[in-house]
Scaffold this motif. Structure first.
Motif, short mmCIF file in Angstrom:
data_model
loop_
_atom_site.label_atom_id
_atom_site.label_comp_id
_atom_site.label_asym_id
_atom_site.label_seq_id
_atom_site.Cartn_x
_atom_site.Cartn_y
_atom_site.Cartn_z
N LYS A 32 0.82 -1.20 0.00
CA LYS A 32 0.00 0.00 0.00
C LYS A 32 0.86 1.25 0.00
N GLN A 33 0.46 2.23 -0.79
CA GLN A 33 1.14 3.52 -0.82
C GLN A 33 0.82 4.30 0.44
N GLY A 34 1.86 4.84 1.08
CA GLY A 34 1.62 5.65 2.27
C GLY A 34 0.80 6.89 1.96
N ARG A 35 0.05 7.34 2.95
CA ARG A 35 -0.80 8.51 2.76
C ARG A 35 -0.74 9.39 4.00
N ALA A 38 -2.74 14.46 7.98
CA ALA A 38 -2.75 15.66 8.81
C ALA A 38 -1.36 15.95 9.36
N LEU A 39 -1.08 17.24 9.59
CA LEU A 39 0.09 17.70 10.31
C LEU A 39 -0.37 18.62 11.42
N ASP A 40 0.26 18.53 12.59
CA ASP A 40 -0.09 19.38 13.72
C ASP A 40 1.18 19.83 14.42
N GLY A 54 -1.33 9.59 9.37
CA GLY A 54 -1.76 9.06 8.08
C GLY A 54 -1.82 7.55 8.14
N SER A 55 -1.34 6.90 7.09
CA SER A 55 -1.38 5.44 7.05
C SER A 55 -0.25 4.89 6.18
N ASP A 56 0.19 3.69 6.53
CA ASP A 56 1.15 2.92 5.72
C ASP A 56 2.46 3.67 5.44
N PHE A 57 2.99 4.37 6.48
CA PHE A 57 4.22 5.12 6.32
C PHE A 57 5.45 4.23 6.13
N PHE A 78 11.21 10.80 15.58
CA PHE A 78 10.97 9.84 16.65
C PHE A 78 9.50 9.41 16.67
N ASN A 79 9.26 8.32 17.42
CA ASN A 79 7.91 7.75 17.57
C ASN A 79 7.28 7.41 16.22
N SER A 80 8.07 6.85 15.30
CA SER A 80 7.51 6.53 13.99
C SER A 80 6.78 5.19 14.02
N SER A 81 5.64 5.16 13.33
CA SER A 81 4.83 3.95 13.20
C SER A 81 4.15 3.99 11.84
N GLN A 82 3.33 3.00 11.56
CA GLN A 82 2.62 2.98 10.29
C GLN A 82 1.69 4.18 10.13
N SER A 83 1.18 4.71 11.24
CA SER A 83 0.15 5.75 11.14
C SER A 83 0.57 7.11 11.67
N SER A 84 1.77 7.23 12.24
CA SER A 84 2.18 8.54 12.75
C SER A 84 3.69 8.60 12.93
#
Length: 215
Positions: A32-35, A38-40, A54-57, A78-84
């Motif tokens: 899946k292509q990452g998407r 939002a940015l905050d 997002g998703s699938d980073f 830091f704190n990287s995951s599939q969704s953030s």
């Protein structure tokens, strides 16, 4: 890959201009292509933390290894995951406003997630200055190329050498030739010639260690 290719798999086929074909023995699968959704916050200055969701980073990897805002490398990831992932905005050296710059994320598998017009750099102090806003800037300590506050222990990057937590004009004894970090002995490091701003003390130090250090 075309739209809807995620989840598909098959052989890799290479066809030469002569018509000759080679087919891989291992199958290739589309992920899946990452998407980015939002940015905050959506705007800010150097050293500001930005939370990206997002998703699938990760592209079946385990971490984000590179992030840029408008082509400027993030200072921290830091704190990287599939969704953030949380990144720290890098140095906007000219201090000028940069509206609607892109966000680029790259995982340890090489998977890339990209969003145009994602974030904006607000006007701020230049890279060799510090301050609360663009109208309240002071120069960094002379030993700093970039800094967060005044003092040679508040540098982000040293102009010459780093001795512990401090940026210095020259090392008391020796410097690692590849990193410009001061060390206490020379057995495992090449001796480094220092820059031209030498004084009598530095010449004396050099003379005393030359016989014990590899040139």
């Amino acid at each position: 890959a075309g739209k809807g290719a995620e989840g598909l798999s098959g052989n890799v086929v290479v066809t030469a201009v002569s018509g000759a074909r080679a087919i891989s023995t291992q199958q290739f699968s589309y992920i899946k292509q990452g998407r980015i959704t939002a940015l905050d916050p959506r705007q800010g200055v150097t050293d500001m933390q930005v939370t990206v969701t997002g998703s699938d980073f990760l592209g079946e990897g385990i971490t984000i290894v590179k992030a840029t805002l408008g082509g400027i490398d993030a200072l921290k990831i830091f704190n990287s995951s599939q969704s953030s992932v949380v990144i720290t905005a890098g140095f906007n050296d000219d201090g000028e406003a940069k509206p609607s710059v892109s966000l680029y994320l790259e995982s340890d598998t090489g998977a890339i997630t990209f969003l145009a017009s994602a974030w904006s750099y607000l006007p701020a102090c230049k890279g060799n200055q510090f301050g609360t806003n663009a109208s309240n800037c002071q120069n960094c300590s002379r030993q700093c190329l970039r800094c967060f506050d005044f003092g040679n222990d508040r540098c982000h990057e040293c102009r010459d050498f780093k001795d512990g937590e401090f940026c210095v004009d020259y090392c008391p004894l020796f410097a690692n030739e590849s990193t410009d970090i001061c060390v206490d002995e020379c057995e495992t490091f090449q001796y480094k010639e220092f820059d031209k701003r030498k004084n009598d003390l530095l010449f004396a130090v050099q003379s005393s260690v030359r016989s014990r250090c590899r040139l």
